[in-house]
Design a protein around this motif. Structure first.
Motif, PDB file in Angstrom:
ATOM      1  N   THR A  24       0.855  -1.181   0.000  1.00  0.00           N
ATOM      2  CA  THR A  24       0.000   0.000   0.000  1.00  0.00           C
ATOM      3  C   THR A  24       0.896   1.237   0.000  1.00  0.00           C
TER       4      THR A  24
ATOM      5  N   LEU B 282       0.911   5.663  -0.498  1.00  0.00           N
ATOM      6  CA  LEU B 282       0.263   6.958  -0.655  1.00  0.00           C
ATOM      7  C   LEU B 282       1.281   7.923  -1.243  1.00  0.00           C
TER       8      LEU B 282
ATOM      9  N   ILE C  52      -0.108   6.485   6.672  1.00  0.00           N
ATOM     10  CA  ILE C  52      -1.103   6.664   5.607  1.00  0.00           C
ATOM     11  C   ILE C  52      -2.464   6.952   6.227  1.00  0.00           C
TER      12      ILE C  52
ATOM     13  N   LEU D 198      -4.596  10.483   5.745  1.00  0.00           N
ATOM     14  CA  LEU D 198      -5.929  10.465   5.150  1.00  0.00           C
ATOM     15  C   LEU D 198      -6.997  10.936   6.139  1.00  0.00           C
TER      16      LEU D 198
ATOM     17  N   PHE E 173      -9.206   4.839   6.534  1.00  0.00           N
ATOM     18  CA  PHE E 173      -8.323   3.822   5.964  1.00  0.00           C
ATOM     19  C   PHE E 173      -8.050   2.787   7.047  1.00  0.00           C
TER      20      PHE E 173
ATOM     21  N   TYR F 277      -3.954  13.214  -3.480  1.00  0.00           N
ATOM     22  CA  TYR F 277      -3.441  12.041  -2.781  1.00  0.00           C
ATOM     23  C   TYR F 277      -3.760  10.829  -3.642  1.00  0.00           C
TER      24      TYR F 277
ATOM     25  N   LEU G  94      -3.691   6.925  -3.607  1.00  0.00           N
ATOM     26  CA  LEU G  94      -3.566   5.797  -2.697  1.00  0.00           C
ATOM     27  C   LEU G  94      -3.683   4.497  -3.468  1.00  0.00           C
TER      28      LEU G  94
ATOM     29  N   CYS H 191      -4.292   1.021  -3.241  1.00  0.00           N
ATOM     30  CA  CYS H 191      -4.886   0.067  -2.302  1.00  0.00           C
ATOM     31  C   CYS H 191      -4.552  -1.352  -2.737  1.00  0.00           C
TER      32      CYS H 191
ATOM     33  N   ASP I 205      -6.926  -3.787   2.275  1.00  0.00           N
ATOM     34  CA  ASP I 205      -7.108  -2.352   2.528  1.00  0.00           C
ATOM     35  C   ASP I 205      -8.576  -1.975   2.395  1.00  0.00           C
TER      36      ASP I 205
ATOM     37  N   ILE J  59     -10.910   1.554   2.206  1.00  0.00           N
ATOM     38  CA  ILE J  59     -10.937   3.004   2.072  1.00  0.00           C
ATOM     39  C   ILE J  59     -12.388   3.439   2.055  1.00  0.00           C
TER      40      ILE J  59
END
Length: 186
Positions: free
Chosen positions: A2, A4, A25, A29, A36, A122, A124, A126, A130, A132
């Motif tokens: 993962t 960012l 991360i 976020l 997250f 941003y 990300l 994933c 993960d 989100i």
């Protein structure tokens, strides 16, 4: 892994910050209201059905439904051999918002969420395990790459499912796509 990557919208060719620590991360976020988490892996067959996947993660899904008021959960899966993969990719590549939180939990594979906050973006990446949750009204887009391979649990408050409101901005076309950023992870 993962990852960012944080970009300034005026310098879309170079990430100003790159993070791989899940705690860092999550903190970065959270400052923007994005949830997250990383959930534990469940032992599932490669061809697990939607019902098997939802049953395996039933406790986590029930917790989110209770905490956030989600009404439905489903599973979406895409593989490189899907003849409509390019059309699916294009559907999510433009910046948009939703009137509800967009929640995805990656059961397998990976995908890249871009979140636009003021003059920063941003990105990300994933991975499996993960979760989100992009708050309603957040400008964002998603890139699954040219050879998508992922399975995600999605949660909705709107029973109609995914409904987007496109911003008309071209920011998504100015930042590196999945092909350029997925390599950052590894």
């Amino acid at each position: 892994m993962t990852t960012l990557s944080i970009f300034h919208q005026s310098q879309p060719d170079e990430a100003r910050t790159v993070m791989t620590d899940p705690g860092a991360i999550g903190d970065a976020l959270a400052r923007h209201g994005v949830r997250f988490e990383q959930w534990p892996t469940r032992d599932l067959p490669a061809d697990a059905s939607q019902e098997q996947i939802l049953e395996a993660y039933s406790e986590e899904v029930a917790r989110l439904k209770q905490e956030c008021g989600f009404q439905t959960a489903d599973v979406i899966s895409l593989n490189p051999d899907n003849p409509q993969k390019e059309a699916f990719r294009q559907k999510f590549l433009d910046e948009h918002t939703h009137s509800e939180d967009e929640v995805r939990f990656f059961v397998r594979g990976q995908g890249l969420f871009y979140l636009h906050f003021g003059d920063q973006v941003y990105a990300l990446l994933c991975q499996q395990n993960d979760l989100i949750s992009v708050p309603d009204g957040t400008r964002h887009w998603f890139d699954m790459g040219p050879e998508p391979q992922f399975t995600c649990i999605r949660l909705f408050t709107n029973p109609e499912g995914w409904v987007a409101s496109f911003t008309g901005e071209d920011i998504a076309s100015r930042l590196p796509r999945y092909e350029g950023l997925a390599g950052v992870a590894g």
